[in-house]
Design a protein around this motif. Structure first.
Motif, PDB file in Angstrom:
ATOM      1  N   LYS A  33       0.808  -1.224   0.000  1.00 50.25           N
ATOM      2  CA  LYS A  33       0.000   0.000   0.000  1.00 50.25           C
ATOM      3  C   LYS A  33       0.844   1.280   0.000  1.00 50.25           C
ATOM      4  CE  LYS A  33      -4.117  -1.629   2.388  1.00 50.25           C
ATOM      5  NZ  LYS A  33      -5.319  -0.929   1.988  1.00 50.25           N
ATOM      6  N   ILE A  34       1.974   1.278   0.745  1.00 53.10           N
ATOM      7  CA  ILE A  34       2.695   2.540   0.937  1.00 53.10           C
ATOM      8  C   ILE A  34       4.109   2.559   0.388  1.00 53.10           C
ATOM      9  CG2 ILE A  34       1.353   3.105   2.987  1.00 53.10           C
ATOM     10  CD1 ILE A  34       3.915   2.445   4.627  1.00 53.10           C
ATOM     11  N   GLY A  35       4.600   1.434  -0.102  1.00 56.77           N
ATOM     12  CA  GLY A  35       5.969   1.391  -0.589  1.00 56.77           C
ATOM     13  C   GLY A  35       6.929   0.920   0.486  1.00 56.77           C
ATOM     14  N   PRO A  36       8.218   1.091   0.260  1.00 56.38           N
ATOM     15  CA  PRO A  36       9.212   0.536   1.191  1.00 56.38           C
ATOM     16  C   PRO A  36       9.150   1.165   2.580  1.00 56.38           C
ATOM     17  CG  PRO A  36      10.266   1.937  -0.435  1.00 56.38           C
ATOM     18  CD  PRO A  36       8.829   1.816  -0.841  1.00 56.38           C
ATOM     19  N   ILE A  37       9.506   0.341   3.569  1.00 49.39           N
ATOM     20  CA  ILE A  37       9.576   0.810   4.947  1.00 49.39           C
ATOM     21  C   ILE A  37      10.906   0.370   5.552  1.00 49.39           C
ATOM     22  CG2 ILE A  37       7.081   0.791   5.306  1.00 49.39           C
ATOM     23  CD1 ILE A  37       7.431  -1.826   6.902  1.00 49.39           C
ATOM     24  N   GLN A  38      11.347   1.091   6.548  1.00 49.31           N
ATOM     25  CA  GLN A  38      12.523   0.706   7.318  1.00 49.31           C
ATOM     26  C   GLN A  38      12.002   0.279   8.691  1.00 49.31           C
ATOM     27  OE1 GLN A  38      14.973   3.954   8.610  1.00 49.31           O
ATOM     28  NE2 GLN A  38      16.740   2.632   8.926  1.00 49.31           N
ATOM     29  N   ILE A  39      12.118  -1.010   9.003  1.00 52.88           N
ATOM     30  CA  ILE A  39      11.662  -1.505  10.295  1.00 52.88           C
ATOM     31  C   ILE A  39      12.720  -1.157  11.332  1.00 52.88           C
ATOM     32  CG2 ILE A  39      11.050  -3.541  11.644  1.00 52.88           C
ATOM     33  CD1 ILE A  39       9.979  -4.771   9.041  1.00 52.88           C
ATOM     34  N   THR A  40      12.303  -0.460  12.378  1.00 57.82           N
ATOM     35  CA  THR A  40      13.237  -0.001  13.397  1.00 57.82           C
ATOM     36  C   THR A  40      13.138  -0.796  14.688  1.00 57.82           C
ATOM     37  OG1 THR A  40      11.683   1.672  14.185  1.00 57.82           O
ATOM     38  CG2 THR A  40      13.253   2.334  12.463  1.00 57.82           C
ATOM     39  N   ALA A  59      -2.534   5.930   8.310  1.00 59.72           N
ATOM     40  CA  ALA A  59      -3.881   5.791   7.746  1.00 59.72           C
ATOM     41  C   ALA A  59      -3.985   4.508   6.935  1.00 59.72           C
ATOM     42  CB  ALA A  59      -4.210   7.003   6.880  1.00 59.72           C
ATOM     43  N   ALA A  60      -2.960   4.187   6.166  1.00 63.65           N
ATOM     44  CA  ALA A  60      -2.954   2.940   5.390  1.00 63.65           C
ATOM     45  C   ALA A  60      -2.950   1.728   6.321  1.00 63.65           C
ATOM     46  CB  ALA A  60      -1.748   2.903   4.463  1.00 63.65           C
ATOM     47  N   ALA A  61      -2.186   1.797   7.401  1.00 59.47           N
ATOM     48  CA  ALA A  61      -2.136   0.679   8.353  1.00 59.47           C
ATOM     49  C   ALA A  61      -3.496   0.466   9.006  1.00 59.47           C
ATOM     50  CB  ALA A  61      -1.066   0.928   9.410  1.00 59.47           C
ATOM     51  N   ARG A  62      -4.184   1.548   9.353  1.00 57.79           N
ATOM     52  CA  ARG A  62      -5.516   1.423   9.964  1.00 57.79           C
ATOM     53  C   ARG A  62      -6.513   0.757   9.023  1.00 57.79           C
ATOM     54  NH1 ARG A  62      -4.296   6.742  11.353  1.00 57.79           N
ATOM     55  NH2 ARG A  62      -3.528   6.845  13.480  1.00 57.79           N
ATOM     56  N   ALA A  63      -6.298   0.885   7.718  1.00 57.01           N
ATOM     57  CA  ALA A  63      -7.207   0.307   6.729  1.00 57.01           C
ATOM     58  C   ALA A  63      -6.982  -1.191   6.528  1.00 57.01           C
ATOM     59  CB  ALA A  63      -7.054   1.034   5.395  1.00 57.01           C
ATOM     60  N   GLY A  76      -4.472  -4.234  14.546  1.00 56.07           N
ATOM     61  CA  GLY A  76      -5.271  -3.900  15.722  1.00 56.07           C
ATOM     62  C   GLY A  76      -4.925  -2.549  16.309  1.00 56.07           C
ATOM     63  N   GLY A  77      -3.651  -2.186  16.313  1.00 60.83           N
ATOM     64  CA  GLY A  77      -3.230  -0.924  16.898  1.00 60.83           C
ATOM     65  C   GLY A  77      -2.274  -0.194  15.988  1.00 60.83           C
ATOM     66  N   VAL A  78      -2.449   1.117  15.893  1.00 58.62           N
ATOM     67  CA  VAL A  78      -1.578   1.958  15.075  1.00 58.62           C
ATOM     68  C   VAL A  78      -1.265   3.204  15.889  1.00 58.62           C
ATOM     69  CG1 VAL A  78      -1.382   3.342  12.973  1.00 58.62           C
ATOM     70  CG2 VAL A  78      -2.604   1.168  12.921  1.00 58.62           C
TER      71      VAL A  78
END
Length: 103
Positions: free
Chosen positions: A8-15, A48-52, A57-59
């Protein structure tokens, strides 16, 4: 959840995943949460994308641009400051105070 989020949002950096310091009873400790930095969009749009996403469950978003997403049972959202062991009580997020008072 991660694959759907990236689609949905493209690349992410997991921290942050399971390690590190998190709130007591955090979903991180059971491997059901990540903190990440979106690389191709704003943290607001990423949240917002994660909430969709149905399985999320939590954002939460933090003032430093990180986003938290978990697959916990509760549907919870917040905006706050990344907690630090050096942070004073007045600088803690509203969510942290609410969580502490609900126990």
């Amino acid at each position: 959840m991660i694959a759907e989020l990236v689609a949905k949002i493209g690349p992410i950096q997991i921290t942050s995943t399971c390690g590190g310091r998190h709130a007591r009873h955090s979903q991180h400790y059971s491997g059901r949460a990540i903190d990440f930095r979106p690389m191709a969009t704003s943290s607001r749009k990423a949240a917002a994308a994660a909430r969709a996403i149905e399985s999320v469950g939590g954002v939460g978003t933090y003032s430093n641009g990180l986003v938290h997403a978990d697959v916990g049972a509760r549907e919870l959202s917040w905006y706050g400051h990344k907690r630090s062991r050096y942070a004073s009580a007045s600088k803690r997020s509203r969510y942290a105070r609410l969580a502490r008072n609900s126990n």
